[in-house]
Write a protein that holds these residues in place. Sequence first.
Motif, PDB file in Angstrom:
ATOM      1  N   HIS A   1       0.839  -1.200   0.000  1.00  0.00           N
ATOM      2  CA  HIS A   1       0.000   0.000   0.000  1.00  0.00           C
ATOM      3  C   HIS A   1       0.869   1.243   0.000  1.00  0.00           C
ATOM      4  CE1 HIS A   1      -3.291  -2.654   1.252  1.00  0.00           C
ATOM      5  NE2 HIS A   1      -2.423  -3.172   2.094  1.00  0.00           N
ATOM      6  N   ARG A   2       0.351   2.289  -0.594  1.00  0.00           N
ATOM      7  CA  ARG A   2       1.002   3.590  -0.528  1.00  0.00           C
ATOM      8  C   ARG A   2       0.334   4.357   0.613  1.00  0.00           C
ATOM      9  NH1 ARG A   2       4.276   6.905  -2.762  1.00  0.00           N
ATOM     10  NH2 ARG A   2       4.971   5.986  -4.660  1.00  0.00           N
ATOM     11  N   ILE A   3       1.155   4.853   1.561  1.00  0.00           N
ATOM     12  CA  ILE A   3       0.646   5.623   2.683  1.00  0.00           C
ATOM     13  C   ILE A   3       1.399   6.951   2.738  1.00  0.00           C
ATOM     14  CG2 ILE A   3      -0.066   3.581   3.995  1.00  0.00           C
ATOM     15  CD1 ILE A   3       2.521   3.919   5.666  1.00  0.00           C
ATOM     16  N   SER A   4       1.001   7.844   3.639  1.00  0.00           N
ATOM     17  CA  SER A   4       1.642   9.159   3.709  1.00  0.00           C
ATOM     18  C   SER A   4       3.130   9.068   4.037  1.00  0.00           C
ATOM     19  CB  SER A   4       0.937  10.050   4.734  1.00  0.00           C
ATOM     20  OG  SER A   4       0.980   9.452   6.016  1.00  0.00           O
ATOM     21  N   GLU A   5       3.549   8.022   4.779  1.00  0.00           N
ATOM     22  CA  GLU A   5       4.967   7.840   5.124  1.00  0.00           C
ATOM     23  C   GLU A   5       5.767   7.195   4.006  1.00  0.00           C
ATOM     24  OE1 GLU A   5       2.486   6.808   7.136  1.00  0.00           O
ATOM     25  OE2 GLU A   5       2.666   8.091   8.877  1.00  0.00           O
ATOM     26  N   GLY A   6       5.107   6.630   3.001  1.00  0.00           N
ATOM     27  CA  GLY A   6       5.804   5.977   1.889  1.00  0.00           C
ATOM     28  C   GLY A   6       5.119   4.678   1.496  1.00  0.00           C
ATOM     29  N   GLU A   7       5.914   3.633   1.290  1.00  0.00           N
ATOM     30  CA  GLU A   7       5.414   2.331   0.858  1.00  0.00           C
ATOM     31  C   GLU A   7       5.277   1.397   2.057  1.00  0.00           C
ATOM     32  OE1 GLU A   7       4.611   1.618  -2.363  1.00  0.00           O
ATOM     33  OE2 GLU A   7       5.120   3.688  -2.840  1.00  0.00           O
ATOM     34  N   LEU A   8       4.103   0.842   2.263  1.00  0.00           N
ATOM     35  CA  LEU A   8       3.822  -0.093   3.344  1.00  0.00           C
ATOM     36  C   LEU A   8       3.682  -1.485   2.742  1.00  0.00           C
ATOM     37  CD1 LEU A   8       2.936  -0.649   6.346  1.00  0.00           C
ATOM     38  CD2 LEU A   8       0.601  -0.298   5.525  1.00  0.00           C
ATOM     39  N   GLU A   9       4.413  -2.458   3.291  1.00  0.00           N
ATOM     40  CA  GLU A   9       4.360  -3.834   2.799  1.00  0.00           C
ATOM     41  C   GLU A   9       4.184  -4.801   3.952  1.00  0.00           C
ATOM     42  OE1 GLU A   9       7.303  -3.772  -0.997  1.00  0.00           O
ATOM     43  OE2 GLU A   9       8.235  -3.741   0.981  1.00  0.00           O
ATOM     44  N   TYR A  10       3.399  -5.839   3.711  1.00  0.00           N
ATOM     45  CA  TYR A  10       3.244  -6.961   4.632  1.00  0.00           C
ATOM     46  C   TYR A  10       3.813  -8.178   3.925  1.00  0.00           C
ATOM     47  CZ  TYR A  10      -0.109  -3.968   7.053  1.00  0.00           C
ATOM     48  OH  TYR A  10      -0.708  -2.936   7.726  1.00  0.00           O
ATOM     49  N   CYS A  11       4.775  -8.848   4.575  1.00  0.00           N
ATOM     50  CA  CYS A  11       5.430 -10.008   3.971  1.00  0.00           C
ATOM     51  C   CYS A  11       5.420 -11.182   4.945  1.00  0.00           C
ATOM     52  CB  CYS A  11       6.875  -9.682   3.618  1.00  0.00           C
ATOM     53  SG  CYS A  11       7.045  -8.382   2.392  1.00  0.00           S
TER      54      CYS A  11
ATOM     55  N   SER B   1       7.306 -14.954   5.775  1.00  0.00           N
ATOM     56  CA  SER B   1       8.519 -15.727   5.499  1.00  0.00           C
ATOM     57  C   SER B   1       8.167 -17.185   5.276  1.00  0.00           C
ATOM     58  CB  SER B   1       9.500 -15.615   6.678  1.00  0.00           C
ATOM     59  OG  SER B   1       8.978 -16.294   7.798  1.00  0.00           O
ATOM     60  N   GLY B   2       9.117 -17.940   4.794  1.00  0.00           N
ATOM     61  CA  GLY B   2       8.919 -19.365   4.558  1.00  0.00           C
ATOM     62  C   GLY B   2       8.638 -20.142   5.834  1.00  0.00           C
ATOM     63  N   CYS B   3       9.048 -19.609   6.986  1.00  0.00           N
ATOM     64  CA  CYS B   3       8.814 -20.292   8.258  1.00  0.00           C
ATOM     65  C   CYS B   3       7.519 -19.837   8.923  1.00  0.00           C
ATOM     66  CB  CYS B   3       9.993 -20.079   9.199  1.00  0.00           C
ATOM     67  SG  CYS B   3      10.295 -18.359   9.600  1.00  0.00           S
ATOM     68  N   GLY B   4       6.816 -18.858   8.329  1.00  0.00           N
ATOM     69  CA  GLY B   4       5.531 -18.413   8.860  1.00  0.00           C
ATOM     70  C   GLY B   4       5.559 -17.103   9.616  1.00  0.00           C
ATOM     71  N   CYS B   5       6.718 -16.501   9.778  1.00  0.00           N
ATOM     72  CA  CYS B   5       6.790 -15.201  10.445  1.00  0.00           C
ATOM     73  C   CYS B   5       6.245 -14.118   9.510  1.00  0.00           C
ATOM     74  CB  CYS B   5       8.230 -14.863  10.809  1.00  0.00           C
ATOM     75  SG  CYS B   5       8.940 -15.956  12.055  1.00  0.00           S
ATOM     76  N   LEU B   6       5.733 -13.049  10.107  1.00  0.00           N
ATOM     77  CA  LEU B   6       5.223 -11.923   9.338  1.00  0.00           C
ATOM     78  C   LEU B   6       6.014 -10.677   9.683  1.00  0.00           C
ATOM     79  CD1 LEU B   6       1.412 -12.512   9.870  1.00  0.00           C
ATOM     80  CD2 LEU B   6       2.735 -13.060   7.840  1.00  0.00           C
ATOM     81  N   VAL B   7       6.240  -9.817   8.693  1.00  0.00           N
ATOM     82  CA  VAL B   7       6.890  -8.542   8.930  1.00  0.00           C
ATOM     83  C   VAL B   7       6.105  -7.437   8.249  1.00  0.00           C
ATOM     84  CG1 VAL B   7       9.233  -9.432   9.251  1.00  0.00           C
ATOM     85  CG2 VAL B   7       8.479  -8.798   6.979  1.00  0.00           C
ATOM     86  N   VAL B   8       6.184  -6.254   8.848  1.00  0.00           N
ATOM     87  CA  VAL B   8       5.598  -5.047   8.277  1.00  0.00           C
ATOM     88  C   VAL B   8       6.767  -4.127   7.975  1.00  0.00           C
ATOM     89  CG1 VAL B   8       4.047  -3.106   8.671  1.00  0.00           C
ATOM     90  CG2 VAL B   8       3.517  -5.332   9.674  1.00  0.00           C
ATOM     91  N   LEU B   9       6.816  -3.641   6.744  1.00  0.00           N
ATOM     92  CA  LEU B   9       7.905  -2.762   6.333  1.00  0.00           C
ATOM     93  C   LEU B   9       7.350  -1.431   5.853  1.00  0.00           C
ATOM     94  CD1 LEU B   9       8.478  -5.835   4.826  1.00  0.00           C
ATOM     95  CD2 LEU B   9      10.719  -4.793   4.933  1.00  0.00           C
ATOM     96  N   ILE B  10       8.050  -0.367   6.167  1.00  0.00           N
ATOM     97  CA  ILE B  10       7.757   0.947   5.603  1.00  0.00           C
ATOM     98  C   ILE B  10       9.024   1.388   4.892  1.00  0.00           C
ATOM     99  CG2 ILE B  10       7.191   3.365   6.055  1.00  0.00           C
ATOM    100  CD1 ILE B  10       5.487   2.436   8.398  1.00  0.00           C
ATOM    101  N   ASN B  11       8.900   1.628   3.594  1.00  0.00           N
ATOM    102  CA  ASN B  11      10.033   2.004   2.748  1.00  0.00           C
ATOM    103  C   ASN B  11      11.194   1.020   2.873  1.00  0.00           C
ATOM    104  OD1 ASN B  11       8.716   4.304   1.752  1.00  0.00           O
ATOM    105  ND2 ASN B  11       9.335   5.472   3.553  1.00  0.00           N
ATOM    106  N   GLY B  12      10.860  -0.277   2.973  1.00  0.00           N
ATOM    107  CA  GLY B  12      11.868  -1.320   2.998  1.00  0.00           C
ATOM    108  C   GLY B  12      12.482  -1.594   4.357  1.00  0.00           C
ATOM    109  N   GLU B  13      12.100  -0.869   5.388  1.00  0.00           N
ATOM    110  CA  GLU B  13      12.627  -1.061   6.736  1.00  0.00           C
ATOM    111  C   GLU B  13      11.594  -1.794   7.588  1.00  0.00           C
ATOM    112  OE1 GLU B  13      15.703  -0.126   7.844  1.00  0.00           O
ATOM    113  OE2 GLU B  13      16.152   0.542   5.806  1.00  0.00           O
ATOM    114  N   ILE B  14      12.026  -2.833   8.301  1.00  0.00           N
ATOM    115  CA  ILE B  14      11.116  -3.583   9.169  1.00  0.00           C
ATOM    116  C   ILE B  14      10.726  -2.695  10.351  1.00  0.00           C
ATOM    117  CG2 ILE B  14      10.853  -5.560  10.710  1.00  0.00           C
ATOM    118  CD1 ILE B  14      12.763  -7.113   8.887  1.00  0.00           C
ATOM    119  N   VAL B  15       9.416  -2.488  10.510  1.00  0.00           N
ATOM    120  CA  VAL B  15       8.916  -1.696  11.637  1.00  0.00           C
ATOM    121  C   VAL B  15       8.164  -2.557  12.649  1.00  0.00           C
ATOM    122  CG1 VAL B  15       8.838   0.483  10.365  1.00  0.00           C
ATOM    123  CG2 VAL B  15       6.833  -1.010  10.371  1.00  0.00           C
ATOM    124  N   LYS B  16       7.775  -3.752  12.250  1.00  0.00           N
ATOM    125  CA  LYS B  16       7.054  -4.676  13.140  1.00  0.00           C
ATOM    126  C   LYS B  16       7.311  -6.084  12.647  1.00  0.00           C
ATOM    127  CE  LYS B  16       3.694  -5.653  16.143  1.00  0.00           C
ATOM    128  NZ  LYS B  16       3.754  -5.431  17.541  1.00  0.00           N
TER     129      LYS B  16
END
Length: 68
Positions: free
Chosen positions: A34-44, A46-61
């Motif tokens: 998604h595009r948000i006011s801070e930049g690009e937001l991504e939810y990814c 992993s192959g092991c089942g973990c989830l990460v939230v990234l803003i502009n390519g940096e893991i924030v959660k």
Amino acid sequence: MTPTSALTLTVDRCPVCGEPTPAEARWWTLKSHHRISEGELEYCASGCGCLVVLINGEIVKSLPATRR
């Protein structure tokens, strides 16, 4: 040229839980972008089942996979 017997497989690890995986495996899958006011937001995921939230390519959660 390196002989085949001298080659070693590289193993990557999940930055969230440390679970190893072969380097050639598809490790991260983009679930949402998604595009948000801070930049690009991504939810990814992993192959092991973990989830990460990234803003502009940096893991924030990060959320580790539930181990059963």
